[in-house]
Design a protein around this motif. Structure first.
Motif, PDB file in Angstrom:
ATOM      1  N   UNK A  97       0.869  -1.288  -0.046  1.00  0.00           N
ATOM      2  CA  UNK A  97       0.081  -0.190   0.015  1.00  0.00           C
ATOM      3  C   UNK A  97       0.788   1.355  -0.081  1.00  0.00           C
ATOM      4  N   UNK A  98       0.405   2.061   0.931  1.00  0.00           N
ATOM      5  CA  UNK A  98       1.298   3.461   1.137  1.00  0.00           C
ATOM      6  C   UNK A  98       2.626   3.281   2.004  1.00  0.00           C
ATOM      7  N   UNK A  99       2.947   2.092   2.246  1.00  0.00           N
ATOM      8  CA  UNK A  99       4.392   1.855   2.954  1.00  0.00           C
ATOM      9  C   UNK A  99       5.525   2.064   2.165  1.00  0.00           C
ATOM     10  N   UNK A 100       5.280   2.514   0.811  1.00  0.00           N
ATOM     11  CA  UNK A 100       6.554   2.932   0.051  1.00  0.00           C
ATOM     12  C   UNK A 100       6.318   4.335  -0.909  1.00  0.00           C
ATOM     13  N   UNK A 101       7.105   4.901  -1.059  1.00  0.00           N
ATOM     14  CA  UNK A 101       6.814   6.120  -2.196  1.00  0.00           C
ATOM     15  C   UNK A 101       8.061   5.965  -3.111  1.00  0.00           C
ATOM     16  N   UNK A 102       7.729   6.497  -4.440  1.00  0.00           N
ATOM     17  CA  UNK A 102       8.973   6.710  -5.405  1.00  0.00           C
ATOM     18  C   UNK A 102       9.237   8.085  -5.753  1.00  0.00           C
ATOM     19  N   UNK A 103      10.358   8.381  -5.395  1.00  0.00           N
ATOM     20  CA  UNK A 103      10.926   9.749  -5.230  1.00  0.00           C
ATOM     21  C   UNK A 103      12.198   9.707  -6.307  1.00  0.00           C
ATOM     22  N   UNK A 104      12.440  11.201  -6.561  1.00  0.00           N
ATOM     23  CA  UNK A 104      13.862  11.339  -7.256  1.00  0.00           C
ATOM     24  C   UNK A 104      13.851  11.050  -8.787  1.00  0.00           C
ATOM     25  N   UNK A 105      12.691  11.129  -9.271  1.00  0.00           N
ATOM     26  CA  UNK A 105      12.726  10.623 -10.840  1.00  0.00           C
ATOM     27  C   UNK A 105      13.483  11.428 -11.662  1.00  0.00           C
ATOM     28  N   UNK A 106      14.248  10.895 -12.361  1.00  0.00           N
ATOM     29  CA  UNK A 106      15.277  11.670 -13.294  1.00  0.00           C
ATOM     30  C   UNK A 106      15.393  10.753 -14.649  1.00  0.00           C
ATOM     31  N   UNK A 107      15.015  11.571 -15.736  1.00  0.00           N
ATOM     32  CA  UNK A 107      14.459  12.760 -16.219  1.00  0.00           C
ATOM     33  C   UNK A 107      13.251  12.965 -15.324  1.00  0.00           C
ATOM     34  N   UNK A 108      12.701  14.210 -14.868  1.00  0.00           N
ATOM     35  CA  UNK A 108      11.671  14.635 -14.238  1.00  0.00           C
ATOM     36  C   UNK A 108      10.479  14.441 -14.961  1.00  0.00           C
ATOM     37  N   UNK A 109      10.682  14.220 -16.314  1.00  0.00           N
ATOM     38  CA  UNK A 109       9.396  14.424 -17.520  1.00  0.00           C
ATOM     39  C   UNK A 109       8.887  13.047 -17.126  1.00  0.00           C
ATOM     40  N   UNK A 110       9.430  12.079 -16.645  1.00  0.00           N
ATOM     41  CA  UNK A 110       8.721  10.591 -16.529  1.00  0.00           C
ATOM     42  C   UNK A 110       8.017  10.467 -15.219  1.00  0.00           C
ATOM     43  N   UNK A 111       6.907   9.754 -15.241  1.00  0.00           N
ATOM     44  CA  UNK A 111       5.891   9.591 -14.202  1.00  0.00           C
ATOM     45  C   UNK A 111       6.043   7.924 -13.731  1.00  0.00           C
ATOM     46  N   UNK A 112       5.936   7.572 -12.781  1.00  0.00           N
ATOM     47  CA  UNK A 112       5.821   6.066 -12.255  1.00  0.00           C
ATOM     48  C   UNK A 112       4.485   6.040 -11.212  1.00  0.00           C
ATOM     49  N   UNK A 113       3.446   5.287 -11.719  1.00  0.00           N
ATOM     50  CA  UNK A 113       2.204   5.296 -11.195  1.00  0.00           C
ATOM     51  C   UNK A 113       1.646   3.636 -10.910  1.00  0.00           C
ATOM     52  N   UNK A 114       0.488   3.528 -10.080  1.00  0.00           N
ATOM     53  CA  UNK A 114       0.032   2.320 -10.025  1.00  0.00           C
ATOM     54  C   UNK A 114      -0.599   2.214 -11.403  1.00  0.00           C
ATOM     55  N   UNK A 115      -0.785   1.020 -12.007  1.00  0.00           N
ATOM     56  CA  UNK A 115      -1.269   0.566 -13.352  1.00  0.00           C
ATOM     57  C   UNK A 115      -2.789   0.703 -13.288  1.00  0.00           C
TER      58      UNK A 115
END
Length: 249
Positions: A97-115
């Motif tokens: 669940x919310x027990x983790x986050x995704x941070x510091x994405x580079x290049x910043x134009x990318x996104x990572x989300x739940x499918x």
């Protein structure tokens, strides 16, 4: 001159006690064409290397590298991966669940989300359409961090699990809803700008590892006690004094 060399040698030995050691353990998923599983791009050379390494107990750094040769025009525009759905087994590990986050994405134009939208994988990363074009060309990498809560990591440890097990024990999926194709794996990566009629391909792979830490050189010895440091310093001073007396005579 011999004395000076001895001083340098002793100084080097002292410095060796603090020689840095790589503490990172990592897992890797990779595939490439030609020669890899699921290759559709006849005549094209393209591939990926997806690595996750432990930065510390709660932060794990990830890197998705386009391993295509420099002459290739293949571009990575998206990727997908699964994670083990904890909390469904009779143990005390809570749901991810919310027990983790995704941070510091580079290049910043990318996104990572739940499918969503019929994608079979759990998580999808993609480059946002439009300028700037941050699709990954040959030799380019996307980097980001998985950051877990300390309580969640502690619950994994209490159940003889590690963060790496969330990836190594995750289910395999196909590219249904994500790039198409029948390739199956724990990770899938989408390539565009290929010379095939479709112009794109999806490569899948499973995680391998973990790879243990590798020291950059001979492993450092135990940290010396303060008394040992004093003896070493005294030795250096004595050798220096002896060299000065010898030069004076």
């Amino acid at each position: 001159m011999k004395t000076n060399l001895s001083i340098l040698t002793l100084a080097a030995l002292i410095g060796a006690f603090w020689a840095p050691m790589s503490a990172a353990t990592s897992i890797t998923a990779s595939n490439s064409c030609p020669g890899g599983a699921g290759c559709d791009g006849a005549g094209d050379a393209y591939g990926f290397n997806f690595t996750i390494s432990d930065t510390n107990a709660t932060t794990f750094s990830a890197s998705l590298l386009n391993t295509a040769p420099g002459t290739s025009g293949a571009l990575i525009d998206a990727f997908a991966f699964n994670m083990l759905n904890t909390g469904t087994n009779p143990d005390s590990v809570p749901q991810l669940g919310t027990n983790f986050t995704i941070q510091n994405i580079s290049p910043a134009d990318w996104t990572i989300t739940f499918a969503s939208g019929g994608v079979q994988f759990d998580y999808v990363g993609s480059e946002n359409p439009g300028p700037p074009d941050d699709r990954l060309a040959a030799g380019e990498a996307l980097t980001f961090d998985f950051v877990f809560t300390q309580a969640y990591v502690d619950s994994l440890t209490a159940n003889n699990l590690t963060v790496f097990d969330l990836f190594l024990d995750s289910p395999q999926d196909t590219g249904g809803g994500f790039g198409g194709g029948t390739d199956i794996g724990q990770v899938a990566v989408s390539f565009q700008a290929l010379t095939t009629p479709e112009g794109s391909d999806l490569l899948a792979a499973n995680w391998e590892g973990p790879t243990p830490p590798t020291p950059p050189g001979p492993g450092p010895g135990p940290i010396p006690e303060p008394g040992i440091l004093s003896l070493m310093a005294a030795g250096l001073l004595g050798m220096g004094a002896k060299a000065r007396r010898k030069n004076a005579s």
